[in-house]
Design a protein around this motif. Structure first.
Motif, mmCIF file in Angstrom:
data_model
loop_
_atom_site.group_PDB
_atom_site.id
_atom_site.type_symbol
_atom_site.label_atom_id
_atom_site.label_comp_id
_atom_site.label_asym_id
_atom_site.label_seq_id
_atom_site.Cartn_x
_atom_site.Cartn_y
_atom_site.Cartn_z
ATOM 1 N N SER A 147 0.790 -1.363 0.056
ATOM 2 C CA SER A 147 -0.012 0.137 0.005
ATOM 3 C C SER A 147 1.033 1.336 -0.136
ATOM 4 O O SER A 147 1.849 1.147 0.594
ATOM 5 N N CYS A 148 0.531 2.196 -0.481
ATOM 6 C CA CYS A 148 1.097 3.545 -0.841
ATOM 7 C C CYS A 148 0.136 4.759 -0.340
ATOM 8 O O CYS A 148 -0.847 4.722 -1.088
ATOM 9 N N ALA A 149 0.645 5.291 0.693
ATOM 10 C CA ALA A 149 -0.360 6.365 1.019
ATOM 11 C C ALA A 149 0.219 7.710 0.611
ATOM 12 O O ALA A 149 1.358 8.146 0.903
ATOM 13 N N ALA A 150 -0.470 8.487 0.005
ATOM 14 C CA ALA A 150 -0.041 9.640 -0.678
ATOM 15 C C ALA A 150 -0.762 10.968 0.118
ATOM 16 O O ALA A 150 -1.766 11.063 0.589
ATOM 17 N N SER A 151 -0.043 12.072 0.269
ATOM 18 C CA SER A 151 -0.582 13.285 0.517
ATOM 19 C C SER A 151 -0.600 14.342 -0.518
ATOM 20 O O SER A 151 0.425 14.185 -1.519
ATOM 21 N N GLY A 152 -1.323 15.336 -0.503
ATOM 22 C CA GLY A 152 -1.355 16.441 -1.622
ATOM 23 C C GLY A 152 -2.516 16.310 -2.292
ATOM 24 O O GLY A 152 -3.113 15.290 -2.462
ATOM 25 N N ARG A 153 -3.222 17.496 -2.767
ATOM 26 C CA ARG A 153 -4.346 17.625 -3.237
ATOM 27 C C ARG A 153 -4.521 17.068 -4.743
ATOM 28 O O ARG A 153 -5.471 16.984 -5.336
ATOM 29 N N THR A 154 -3.292 16.997 -5.661
ATOM 30 C CA THR A 154 -3.266 16.517 -6.869
ATOM 31 C C THR A 154 -3.217 15.223 -7.045
ATOM 32 O O THR A 154 -3.125 14.631 -8.160
ATOM 33 N N PHE A 155 -3.542 14.370 -5.998
ATOM 34 C CA PHE A 155 -3.216 12.722 -6.055
ATOM 35 C C PHE A 155 -4.115 12.342 -7.134
ATOM 36 O O PHE A 155 -3.707 11.346 -7.859
ATOM 37 N N SER A 156 -5.497 12.645 -7.015
ATOM 38 C CA SER A 156 -6.519 11.759 -7.614
ATOM 39 C C SER A 156 -6.451 12.266 -9.348
ATOM 40 O O SER A 156 -6.730 11.681 -10.039
ATOM 41 N N SER A 157 -5.383 13.345 -9.757
ATOM 42 C CA SER A 157 -5.417 13.674 -11.172
ATOM 43 C C SER A 157 -3.901 12.943 -11.610
ATOM 44 O O SER A 157 -3.809 13.172 -12.745
ATOM 45 N N ARG A 158 -3.198 12.315 -10.610
ATOM 46 C CA ARG A 158 -1.931 11.746 -11.266
ATOM 47 C C ARG A 158 -2.083 10.258 -11.249
ATOM 48 O O ARG A 158 -2.421 9.438 -10.716
#
Length: 122
Positions: free
Chosen positions: A20-31
């Motif tokens: 599992s990879c947890a991401a922070s940042g508001r652009t995650f869903s666009s990447r």
């Protein structure tokens, strides 16, 4: 984007692991997000990638049919389910955020997690 990967470990051949990879940042869903791996003495290689919506997934031939990439944009996570593991799957696995261009090249990813070790014993 900051990435934190976890879920690696030691497993016998034929077993399963879920990374599992947890991401922070508001652009995650666009990447587009990808998983790569690097075995000792070898170059980092592409494993899988998934589009921002999660609708499209891409896999390396070596793991196709055994690994499944998925993502949850509400939780900002991207997972890699690994089944029927083989000793040759032993490597450090990295998640990464794609910046543009081909999905298969590590040079097209600008943010990387710290890596998680997967060891498959025979």
């Amino acid at each position: 984007v900051q990435l934190q990967a976890c879920g690696g470990g030691l497993v016998q051949a034929g077993g399963s692991l879920r990374l599992s990879c947890a991401a922070s940042g508001r652009t995650f869903s666009s990447r587009v997000m990808g998983w790569f791996r690097q075995a000792p003495g070898k170059e980092r290689e592409f494993v899988a990638a998934i589009s921002g919506s999660g609708r499209y997934a891409y896999y390396a031939d070596s793991i196709k049919g055994r690994f499944t990439i998925s993502r949850d944009n509400r939780e900002n996570t991207v997972d890699l389910q690994m089944n029927s593991l083989k000793p040759e799957d032993t490597a450090v696995y990295y998640c990464a955020a794609h910046v543009g261009g081909t999905y298969f090249s590590s040079y097209e990813y600008d943010y990387w997690g710290q890596g998680t070790q997967v060891t498959v014993s025979s």
